[in-house]
Scaffold this motif. Sequence first.
Motif, PDB file in Angstrom:
ATOM      1  N   SER A  81      73.168 -11.523 -32.347  1.00  0.00           N
ATOM      2  CA  SER A  81      73.424 -11.061 -33.721  1.00  0.00           C
ATOM      3  C   SER A  81      74.939 -10.969 -33.948  1.00  0.00           C
ATOM      4  O   SER A  81      75.712 -10.800 -33.012  1.00  0.00           O
ATOM      5  CB  SER A  81      72.782  -9.693 -33.959  1.00  0.00           C
ATOM      6  N   ALA A  95      71.876  -4.550 -29.943  1.00  0.00           N
ATOM      7  CA  ALA A  95      71.550  -4.168 -31.314  1.00  0.00           C
ATOM      8  C   ALA A  95      70.412  -3.146 -31.343  1.00  0.00           C
ATOM      9  O   ALA A  95      70.284  -2.368 -32.279  1.00  0.00           O
ATOM     10  CB  ALA A  95      71.157  -5.402 -32.121  1.00  0.00           C
ATOM     11  N   MET A 143      66.420 -12.401 -36.528  1.00  0.00           N
ATOM     12  CA  MET A 143      66.105 -12.619 -35.113  1.00  0.00           C
ATOM     13  C   MET A 143      64.699 -12.121 -34.806  1.00  0.00           C
ATOM     14  O   MET A 143      64.222 -11.144 -35.395  1.00  0.00           O
ATOM     15  CB  MET A 143      67.141 -11.889 -34.238  1.00  0.00           C
ATOM     16  N   LYS A 194      80.282 -13.008 -40.391  1.00  0.00           N
ATOM     17  CA  LYS A 194      79.216 -12.104 -40.851  1.00  0.00           C
ATOM     18  C   LYS A 194      79.340 -11.880 -42.359  1.00  0.00           C
ATOM     19  O   LYS A 194      78.377 -11.979 -43.108  1.00  0.00           O
ATOM     20  CB  LYS A 194      79.332 -10.779 -40.097  1.00  0.00           C
ATOM     21  N   LYS A 211      73.378 -15.027 -35.535  1.00  0.00           N
ATOM     22  CA  LYS A 211      72.476 -14.759 -36.648  1.00  0.00           C
ATOM     23  C   LYS A 211      72.581 -13.306 -37.081  1.00  0.00           C
ATOM     24  O   LYS A 211      73.057 -12.459 -36.346  1.00  0.00           O
ATOM     25  CB  LYS A 211      71.029 -15.011 -36.204  1.00  0.00           C
ATOM     26  N   GLU A 212      72.062 -13.025 -38.280  1.00  0.00           N
ATOM     27  CA  GLU A 212      71.882 -11.641 -38.682  1.00  0.00           C
ATOM     28  C   GLU A 212      70.703 -11.069 -37.906  1.00  0.00           C
ATOM     29  O   GLU A 212      69.751 -11.797 -37.586  1.00  0.00           O
ATOM     30  CB  GLU A 212      71.580 -11.571 -40.190  1.00  0.00           C
ATOM     31  N   VAL A 213      70.748  -9.772 -37.590  1.00  0.00           N
ATOM     32  CA  VAL A 213      69.672  -9.151 -36.811  1.00  0.00           C
ATOM     33  C   VAL A 213      68.316  -9.417 -37.451  1.00  0.00           C
ATOM     34  O   VAL A 213      67.349  -9.788 -36.784  1.00  0.00           O
ATOM     35  CB  VAL A 213      69.886  -7.624 -36.691  1.00  0.00           C
ATOM     36  N   GLU A 214      68.209  -9.266 -38.781  1.00  0.00           N
ATOM     37  CA  GLU A 214      66.906  -9.394 -39.452  1.00  0.00           C
ATOM     38  C   GLU A 214      66.332 -10.804 -39.323  1.00  0.00           C
ATOM     39  O   GLU A 214      65.140 -11.020 -39.495  1.00  0.00           O
ATOM     40  CB  GLU A 214      66.993  -8.976 -40.935  1.00  0.00           C
ATOM     41  N   ILE A 233      64.728  -7.871 -30.689  1.00  0.00           N
ATOM     42  CA  ILE A 233      66.025  -7.237 -30.564  1.00  0.00           C
ATOM     43  C   ILE A 233      66.157  -6.659 -29.169  1.00  0.00           C
ATOM     44  O   ILE A 233      65.242  -5.988 -28.682  1.00  0.00           O
ATOM     45  CB  ILE A 233      66.183  -6.117 -31.614  1.00  0.00           C
TER      46      ILE A 233
END
Lengths: 404, 404
Positions: free
Chosen positions: B195, B346, B245, B219, B240-243, B248
């Motif tokens: 992330s 994260a 992925m 970001k 990538k953005e966490v959402e 986590i």
Amino acid sequence: MLVVQKYGGSSVANPERIKRVAARIVETKLQGHNVVVVVSAMGDTTDDLIDLMKQIAENPSEREMDMLLSTGEQISVALLAMAIESLGEKAVSLTGAQVGVVTDNVHTKAKIIDVHTERMKAELKTGNIVVVAGFQGISMDNDITTLGRGGSDTSAVALAAVLRAGLCEIFTDVDGVYTADPRIVPEARKLDIISFDEMLELSHLGAGVLHPRSVELAKKYKVPLHVRSSFNNHQGTVLKEVEEMEGINVVTGVAHDYNVAIVGIFDVPDEPGIAMKIFNALSDANINVDVIVQSAMRNNINDIAFTVTKDELMKTLQVVKDSQEKVGYKEYSCDDKVAKVSIVGAGMASYYGVAARMFEALAEENINIEMITTSDIKVSCIISSDDTEKAVRALHRKFELGAV
Amino acid sequence: MLVVQKYGGSSVANPERIKRVAARIVETKLQGHNVVVVVSAMGDTTDDLIDLMKQIAENPSEREMDMLLSTGEQISVALLAMAIESLGEKAVSLTGAQVGVVTDNVHTKAKIIDVHTERMKAELKTGNIVVVAGFQGISMDNDITTLGRGGSDTSAVALAAVLRAGLCEIFTDVDGVYTADPRIVPEARKLDIISFDEMLELSHLGAGVLHPRSVELAKKYKVPLHVRSSFNNHQGTVLKEVEEMEGINVVTGVAHDYNVAIVGIFDVPDEPGIAMKIFNALSDANINVDVIVQSAMRNNINDIAFTVTKDELMKTLQVVKDSQEKVGYKEYSCDDKVAKVSIVGAGMASYYGVAARMFEALAEENINIEMITTSDIKVSCIISSDDTEKAVRALHRKFELGAV
């Protein structure tokens, strides 16, 4: 007074020399002058960059060559500004682009169109010594350009002209302008004074002290020019208009130039304008042709020979090949084992027989003359390069230039 | 698609490597993409320039340092453009100034304010591969600036952002982002995906693959970033953005950083705001303070310890000395034999006891913790630099990062 000083590559070849140059600049500043300094790339930088380049591309574009080579001066101005600052004076380095040295877009030998003064004047006003990268400019398209051989001299004189400097000092590794190259003629004499026109011819003819374009500019804008050594405090050579000089020499100096090659094209149809086609093609390729000889050997058929600099021989031959069909010649040849020797003197025009004495001197040494070209104040002969030193010494002796 | 590629100094360290990089760029172009390339200075160029500089001035001005060091990238872009051209593709090199990478005037670590796109778009439209000098920009005053450590990454991401590139590939000398430095932890695993936030912490914490500022920018502007090797065609690490992925990680990786020094100031009067004075002074000098620990030892008397990068220790100590009177402390000390080890993940925020497990791992190895700092997704400890490798290996093991 505003003083413009120019230091060549050998004057800033290493950290020690850069510090010595810095001390000299600070001295000038402490005498109460405003100082603008123009600097070349450090000694070997340009050669090192060209080495790198050759490992990457055989025939790189000239735009990218300028991009590459202009870093040389940027390095030396930054280092010189640091050296000045560490002596306690304020300094600021500027690239050609930052000054606003606007040029045409003929990469690797651009011509200066305009020089902005705002930034330099603003920096001088805050007490800065202004250190400008020589040899480089910026085109209207915002591309980095370089001015070609001797470009830093031209930069210095151009800056002195637009800033109306009281003095432009060109520091070099010799004491001034000599009657001939002292490495070849030990009795050669340093000239205290020389006319712009004579200097112009001498520099065109291979005397490496000043680049012809810089002399032209200096003459045009009446820039007070002083060529002197960066290694000592001796008086160098001052450039003047002829009318400002007390006596005029019939022959002032002997010049020689190894950077010459002859190209011949044979069996060119003798139709009006056809010979010009080859020179138009060369001019389109930004190649300077020096001496031209055309001889009508047979009916309706010509041979043409001309000289270019050795550097441009490959490019020239390419243009010659490419225009064979258009020009209709049968064969071509080239010879780079030649050199040019010349005598220069502002008083030459008023005397008869100067050229004859030159040919006599060469004949006495059994030196063959391949081509001849003359102007009001010079006579040049193309000879075999092996004969060059002998020729220069004979001419120096013949015209008694060693006598004081 | 428009692809921005960034090649670091080791990828263009010599003519051979420059040619290889050129081939890779041409390959991308021939796949039908428009290509903008950002390049760092060749391997040792910067060090060579710094060597030269040190022979001339002990403490050169930062403006002149930027003038000097920015030549490094100018050399590499020119050479790379030549290499691309000699493969038959059109290329044009541009300096930061020519692109219009406008920065503030904080020399040696300038921040990008704006990036013009006109020139790059015009060059792309004519079919050129655009080769941009990373690491550098131009201030509002038309002075050359550099972006500081990792500046070329930042240049690449900024260009990708303003050009709305479909992909920004950061080519480096490793295969991607690892769970720990593979030179220290042989079982370290390459992460296929990470992330932005984790990468941001990792890069802040010393994982040298990407500079934190570039990650921040990526970001913010949602730049699709791919970190990969310039020496092979392996898939690297995608950011990538966490959402976006699938899973986590509680702990994603272990970072370490030797570029840390502790400064302590003792016997500071415990008056409101007085401690801040030291940090204001450091901030005015553009010094970043990382960890801060304040301890009230006795009545009305504080000790304060904080960390800075080792590079800035000399400058920091100068500021600390200069503000003794204002801050009213009695003594100061420093220690540069320290390092920072960190765990990043994260998912950390949602789990208890992660920090406790870290301290346990270090305690098991008899490693003393000198300072601690935490955020939502990381825990960092300052330890003796001698213990660093041992600590990294212990943490990697403790959090089972080697397992697939």
